[in-house]
Design a protein around this motif. Structure first.
Motif, PDB file in Angstrom:
ATOM      1  N   UNK A 178      44.639  43.685  33.068  1.00  0.00           N
ATOM      2  CA  UNK A 178      45.235  42.342  33.035  1.00  0.00           C
ATOM      3  C   UNK A 178      45.088  41.623  34.373  1.00  0.00           C
ATOM      4  N   UNK A 179      45.056  42.369  35.468  1.00  0.00           N
ATOM      5  CA  UNK A 179      44.927  41.732  36.780  1.00  0.00           C
ATOM      6  C   UNK A 179      43.478  41.610  37.248  1.00  0.00           C
ATOM      7  N   UNK A 180      42.593  42.460  36.756  1.00  0.00           N
ATOM      8  CA  UNK A 180      41.216  42.410  37.228  1.00  0.00           C
ATOM      9  C   UNK A 180      40.445  41.195  36.704  1.00  0.00           C
ATOM     10  N   UNK A 181      40.674  40.793  35.475  1.00  0.00           N
ATOM     11  CA  UNK A 181      39.914  39.673  34.929  1.00  0.00           C
ATOM     12  C   UNK A 181      40.203  38.355  35.653  1.00  0.00           C
ATOM     13  N   UNK A 182      41.476  37.955  35.828  1.00  0.00           N
ATOM     14  CA  UNK A 182      41.702  36.700  36.574  1.00  0.00           C
ATOM     15  C   UNK A 182      41.247  36.806  38.027  1.00  0.00           C
ATOM     16  N   UNK A 183      41.378  37.995  38.614  1.00  0.00           N
ATOM     17  CA  UNK A 183      40.937  38.188  39.990  1.00  0.00           C
ATOM     18  C   UNK A 183      39.428  37.996  40.097  1.00  0.00           C
ATOM     19  N   UNK A 184      38.683  38.556  39.150  1.00  0.00           N
ATOM     20  CA  UNK A 184      37.231  38.432  39.196  1.00  0.00           C
ATOM     21  C   UNK A 184      36.787  36.986  39.015  1.00  0.00           C
ATOM     22  N   UNK A 185      37.499  36.233  38.198  1.00  0.00           N
ATOM     23  CA  UNK A 185      37.136  34.832  37.970  1.00  0.00           C
ATOM     24  C   UNK A 185      37.413  33.991  39.207  1.00  0.00           C
ATOM     25  N   UNK A 186      38.503  34.271  39.896  1.00  0.00           N
ATOM     26  CA  UNK A 186      38.891  33.447  41.040  1.00  0.00           C
ATOM     27  C   UNK A 186      38.487  34.036  42.381  1.00  0.00           C
ATOM     28  N   UNK A 187      37.632  35.037  42.399  1.00  0.00           N
ATOM     29  CA  UNK A 187      37.275  35.698  43.654  1.00  0.00           C
ATOM     30  C   UNK A 187      36.608  34.747  44.642  1.00  0.00           C
ATOM     31  N   UNK A 188      35.833  33.788  44.149  1.00  0.00           N
ATOM     32  CA  UNK A 188      35.185  32.838  45.047  1.00  0.00           C
ATOM     33  C   UNK A 188      36.165  31.955  45.790  1.00  0.00           C
ATOM     34  N   UNK A 189      37.329  31.694  45.212  1.00  0.00           N
ATOM     35  CA  UNK A 189      38.309  30.803  45.843  1.00  0.00           C
ATOM     36  C   UNK A 189      39.300  31.549  46.729  1.00  0.00           C
TER      37      UNK A 189
END
Length: 125
Positions: free
Chosen positions: A82-93
């Motif tokens: 649950x935490x890895x998917x949003x983290x991977x999407x927002x890693x650039x920011x």
């Protein structure tokens, strides 16, 4: 004064819809069950239906602690996903600080997994 009351109108509508849905999904089936006689208990209605045969032990028997450890492991990996998917999407920011925070989180999860493994949660008799 009228504009203040108009500001509360969406909240009141939301509460009215929530109350109507609560009545429709909770109270209405109970009333229909009473009117149709679905509450008339007899031996066949009170018998076991999950596994097809009567229970042979007390229902209050204690479970092995390994069941709880497996449940904790499930929660660990569920949280990780649950935490890895949003983290991977927002890693650039989020930059290097976000990357470091996730690495700390993953290390903590790995330590919890290793602890459960050492305790024997993954071994069955």
């Amino acid at each position: 004064m009228a504009s203040v009351a108009a500001g509360y109108l969406p909240i009141l509508l939301f509460l009215a819809v929530a109350l109507a849905l609560s009545v429709a999904f909770v109270v209405l089936p109970m009333i229909v069950g009473r009117l149709t006689g679905a509450t008339n208990p007899y031996a066949d209605k009170l018998s076991e239906y999950e596994c097809g045969f009567p229970a042979f032990e007390d229902s209050r028997a204690q479970f092995d602690v390994r069941f709880y450890l497996v449940a904790i492991l499930f929660i660990i990996f569920d949280l990780e996903a649950a935490f890895l998917f949003p983290w991977a999407v927002s890693l650039g920011w989020i930059g290097i600080a976000g990357w470091a925070a996730m690495m700390v989180f993953l290390i903590e999860l790995t330590l919890g997994f290793v602890y459960a493994w050492k305790k024997g949660a993954l071994e069955w008799e």
